[in-house]
Design a protein around this motif. Structure first.
Motif, PDB file in Angstrom:
ATOM      1  N   MET A 481     -10.385  18.058  38.331  1.00 15.68           N
ATOM      2  CA  MET A 481      -9.128  17.429  38.740  1.00 15.68           C
ATOM      3  C   MET A 481      -8.830  16.230  37.846  1.00 15.68           C
ATOM      4  SD  MET A 481      -9.447  17.396  42.894  1.00 15.68           S
ATOM      5  CE  MET A 481     -10.463  18.621  43.712  1.00 15.68           C
ATOM      6  N   PHE A 482      -9.843  15.423  37.581  1.00 17.65           N
ATOM      7  CA  PHE A 482      -9.681  14.261  36.708  1.00 17.65           C
ATOM      8  C   PHE A 482      -9.262  14.689  35.302  1.00 17.65           C
ATOM      9  CE2 PHE A 482     -11.754  11.514  33.515  1.00 17.65           C
ATOM     10  CZ  PHE A 482     -11.074  10.332  33.756  1.00 17.65           C
ATOM     11  N   VAL A 483      -9.906  15.725  34.772  1.00 19.77           N
ATOM     12  CA  VAL A 483      -9.583  16.193  33.418  1.00 19.77           C
ATOM     13  C   VAL A 483      -8.173  16.782  33.375  1.00 19.77           C
ATOM     14  CG1 VAL A 483     -10.292  17.702  31.519  1.00 19.77           C
ATOM     15  CG2 VAL A 483     -12.023  16.625  32.940  1.00 19.77           C
ATOM     16  N   LEU A 484      -7.758  17.473  34.430  1.00 23.49           N
ATOM     17  CA  LEU A 484      -6.401  18.012  34.497  1.00 23.49           C
ATOM     18  C   LEU A 484      -5.357  16.902  34.386  1.00 23.49           C
ATOM     19  CD1 LEU A 484      -6.801  20.686  37.320  1.00 23.49           C
ATOM     20  CD2 LEU A 484      -6.006  21.156  34.998  1.00 23.49           C
ATOM     21  N   ILE A 485      -5.591  15.814  35.092  1.00 25.42           N
ATOM     22  CA  ILE A 485      -4.649  14.688  35.048  1.00 25.42           C
ATOM     23  C   ILE A 485      -4.649  14.045  33.666  1.00 25.42           C
ATOM     24  CG2 ILE A 485      -4.140  12.410  36.008  1.00 25.42           C
ATOM     25  CD1 ILE A 485      -5.339  13.443  38.664  1.00 25.42           C
ATOM     26  N   ILE A 486      -5.838  13.876  33.076  1.00 25.59           N
ATOM     27  CA  ILE A 486      -5.926  13.308  31.729  1.00 25.59           C
ATOM     28  C   ILE A 486      -5.196  14.202  30.727  1.00 25.59           C
ATOM     29  CG2 ILE A 486      -7.499  12.739  29.845  1.00 25.59           C
ATOM     30  CD1 ILE A 486      -7.425  10.717  32.107  1.00 25.59           C
ATOM     31  N   GLY A 487      -5.365  15.527  30.880  1.00 22.84           N
ATOM     32  CA  GLY A 487      -4.688  16.448  29.980  1.00 22.84           C
ATOM     33  C   GLY A 487      -3.184  16.377  30.107  1.00 22.84           C
ATOM     34  N   ALA A 493      -3.195   6.972  28.044  1.00 21.11           N
ATOM     35  CA  ALA A 493      -2.811   6.293  29.284  1.00 21.11           C
ATOM     36  C   ALA A 493      -4.039   5.734  29.989  1.00 21.11           C
ATOM     37  CB  ALA A 493      -2.069   7.265  30.202  1.00 21.11           C
ATOM     38  N   LEU A 494      -5.117   6.513  30.029  1.00 18.72           N
ATOM     39  CA  LEU A 494      -6.362   6.053  30.641  1.00 18.72           C
ATOM     40  C   LEU A 494      -6.928   4.849  29.884  1.00 18.72           C
ATOM     41  CD1 LEU A 494      -8.738   6.392  32.624  1.00 18.72           C
ATOM     42  CD2 LEU A 494      -9.737   8.015  30.997  1.00 18.72           C
TER      43      LEU A 494
END
Length: 511
Positions: A481-487, A493-494
Motif C-alpha cells: 500500500m505504501f509503495v502504491l502511494i509512492i508510485g 513528494a516523500l
C-alpha cells in the motif's frame, strides 16, 4: 507546518468523495433491493461528508498560498485517508478481510487495478471499485495542475504547464485550474461512455468501462472480451487517458470561442463565424499534432505495436492478421496508459511480447496525463540530453540547448530528471529488498510486485498479478500500500515531507 491548509485540502477531497456513494446506493435501491448494501454505502457516505465538513471547519483560517512542505504532505497522505472510507463497504460486506479491503481500496485510488474482488462477488462491488478508480485519478489530475507543480515542477511537470499555462500556488488560481481539469475529465469520461454504448454494452457496463479506462485503473473487469467493438472502444478511451490533459484543454479552448463572442458574431454574420471557427479548429489540431510529446507517444506505440504484431504472427500465436493487429494495438495502448487491462490469451504469449508490453508500462504516457510510469516527456528530455552530450564530446566548443516544443529546458531541470531516474531505480531495489523479507515471496517476485506498484500497473502479465499480492503476509500487504502511494505521487513528494519535518524538528530544538 500549517495544519489549516492540510485540513482544508482533506475537507475538500472528502466532501467531494461523499458524492461518489450515490451510484452504489442507487444501484442497491433499484437493482439489488438489498437493505445491508443500502445501509453500508449510505452510512459510509454520511461519515465521509461529516468528516469532510469537520476538516473544512478546522481549516477555515488557512493561508491563501500553499507552501511546498504542506503540498507534499497533503498529496502523500490524502490517499490513505480516502482509503479508510472507501474500504468500509468492503469490510461491512464480510467478504473481504480488513487488510485485503484496504489493499484493494488503495490499489483502486492509485489506479493500479489489482482487482482482489472475487469473480462471484456482487456487481455493486464492481461499481464501487470503478468509482474509486475514477475518483482517485480525478484527485491526481487536480493535484497535477495545482499541487504537484509546486512540489515537483523541476522534475519535468512544469514543462507541461508552460505551454500557454501559468501555474500559481495561490488558492484562487488553483481552483480555476482544477475546474478546467474536472470538465475535461468528465467530458472524456462521457465520450468513453458513448463509445461503449455504441459498442453494444448496457448502461452500467458502459459506465464502468468508461470510468476504468479513462482513469487508467483497468482491472480484470472486461465484459464481452470477444467483441472487437468493445476492444476498440476501450483502446480509444485508454489512448485519451495517456494523453496530456493540459494540451487537451488548450486545444479545446482554442477551438471553442467564448460565449460572448458567439452571441455577438453569430447572429450578424454566421458565414464569417463558421469560417473563423474552421480556421481556429485547423490551427488547434495542427498545434496538437505538432507537440513533441504527442509525436513521441504515437511513435513508441506504433513501433511497439508493429513488433508485437509481427511477433505473434511469426510465432503462430495468432494466424489472422486482423486479430493480430487488434491484439497488439490493444495491449500496447492498455499497458502504456498503465491501465493494465489484458485479454486472457496474453498470459500464454511469448516472452518477447510480454517484455515489450512490460516496457511500455514502465515508459507510461504523457507527463500531463493520469497514467503512471516514467513518462514520455522525461524520457524524451534524456534522449535529447544524451544526443547533446555526444555532440559536445565530438565538438567541445559547441554550444547547445535542449528544447522541447521550442521551449528551452533549464539545466537544473535536466539534472533533477537525471536524479529522478536514479532515485526511481534506488527506490525500486530498496522496496524490493524490504518486500522480500516477507516469507511468502522471493526476491524476483518482490521486484515484479514493486515494479507493478511503482508504475501503477497491478497486473503485469507473466510477471505478477492479484494472486501474488493475495499471498503476502499482513506486513507485505501494508508495505505494498505504501509503495502504491509512492508510485502514484512519485518519490520526491516523500523526500520533501521528510526534509520538511526534519527542518521543523531542527527549528524546534534550536538547531
Amino acid at each position: 507546518m500549517d495544519k489549516n491548509i492540510i485540513f482544508h485540502f482533506y475537507g475538500q477531497v472528502l466532501t467531494a468523495f461523499s458524492i461518489m456513494f450515490f451510484p452504489p446506493v442507487f444501484y442497491a435501491v433499484f437493482e439489488m433491493r438489498s437493505l445491508p448494501a443500502i445501509f453500508s454505502f449510505s452510512i459510509t457516505g454520511i461519515f465521509a461528508l461529516v468528516f469532510g465538513m469537520i476538516f473544512l471547519y478546522l481549516g477555515r483560517n488557512h493561508r491563501k498560498k500553499l507552501p511546498v512542505t504542506e503540498s507534499a504532505f497533503s498529496i502523500l497522505t490524502i490517499y490513505p485517508i480516502v482509503a479508510i472510507f472507501g474500504a468500509i463497504p468492503f469490510i461491512l460486506s464480510g467478504r473481504f478481510s480488513v487488510t485485503n479491503s484496504f489493499l484493494e481500496t488503495v490499489s483502486n485510488f492509485t489506479s493500479a487495478g489489482l482487482s482482489l474482488i472475487p469473480a462471484n462477488a456482487p456487481y455493486i462491488f464492481r461499481i464501487w471499485q470503478s468509482l474509486q478508480m475514477w475518483y482517485g485519478s480525478l484527485i491526481f489530475l487536480v493535484m497535477l495542475v495545482t499541487i504537484l507543480p509546486e512540489v515537483g515542477g523541476n522534475f519535468g511537470i512544469a514543462l507541461s504547464l508552460r505551454r500557454g499555462q501559468n501555474f500559481s500556488p495561490m488558492f484562487g488560481q488553483m481552483r480555476e485550474f482544477a475546474g478546467r481539469m474536472v470538465k475535461i475529465y468528465a467530458g472524456l469520461t462521457g465520450a468513453g461512455f458513448l463509445l461503449f454504448k455504441a459498442a453494444g454494452l448496457n448502461f452500467w457496463d458502459s459506465l464502468l468501462m468508461a470510468m476504468r479506462c479513462i482513469s487508467t485503473g483497468g482491472g480484470d473487469f472486461f465484459p464481452e472480451r470477444n467483441n472487437f467493438y468493445v476492444e476498440y472502444a476501450a483502446a480509444a478511451t485508454m489512448f485519451l487517458a495517456c494523453g496530456n490533459f493540459l494540451l487537451y484543454f488548450r486545444t479545446i479552448h482554442s477551438i471553442i470561442p467564448p460565449f460572448s463572442q458567439i452571441r455577438e458574431i453569430l447572429p450578424n454574420d454566421p458565414k464569417a463565424f463558421l469560417i473563423e471557427l474552421k480556421r481556429e479548429f485547423l490551427a488547434a489540431v495542427k498545434l496538437f499534432f505538432k507537440d513533441s510529446e504527442v509525436k513521441t507517444l504515437a511513435a513508441v506505440m506504433f513501433i511497439c505495436t508493429g513488433f508485437v504484431f509481427f511477433s505473434v504472427l511469426m510465432k503462430g500465436f495468432v494466424t489472422d492478421g486482423n486479430i493480430a493487429l487488434r491484439y497488439a494495438l490493444f495491449h500496447v495502448i492498455s499497458f502504456m496508459s498503465t491501465s493494465g487491462i489484458s485479454l486472457a490469451e496474453i498470459e500464454t504469449a511469448h516472452d518477447f511480447d510480454r517484455f515489450l508490453i512490460f516496457l511500455t508500462a514502465i515508459i507510461g504516457g504523457s507527463i500531463g496525463s493520469i497514467s503512471g510510469g516514467l513518462k514520455i516527456m522525461r524520457i524524451l528530455i534524456l534522449l535529447k540530453f544524451t544526443k547533446t552530450e555526444i555532440k559536445k564530446t565530438l565538438h567541445p566548443q559547441m554550444f547547445t540547448a535542449i528544447r522541447v516544443n521550442k521551449i528551452p529546458v533549464p539545466p537544473d531541470t535536466i539534472g533533477r530528471i537525471l536524479g529522478f531516474f536514479f532515485l526511481s531505480a534506488v527506490t525500486l531495489f530498496i522496496c524490493a529488498g524490504i518486500l522480500s523479507i516477507d516469507a511468502n515471496t522471493s526476491f524476483s517476485e518482490s521486484v515484479a510486485m514493486v515494479t507493478a506498484c511503482l508504475t501503477n500497473v497491478g497486473n503485469l502479465p507473466g510477471i505478477c498479478g492479484a494472486e501474488n499480492f493475495l499471498q503476502l503476509s499482513i506486513f507485505g500487504k501494508i508495505f505494498c500500500m505504501f509503495v502504491l502511494i509512492i508510485g502514484r505521487v512519485e518519490i520526491f513528494a516523500l523526500l520533501i515531507v521528510v526534509a520538511g519535518l526534519k527542518n521543523l524538528r531542527g527549528r524546534r530544538l534550536g538547531w
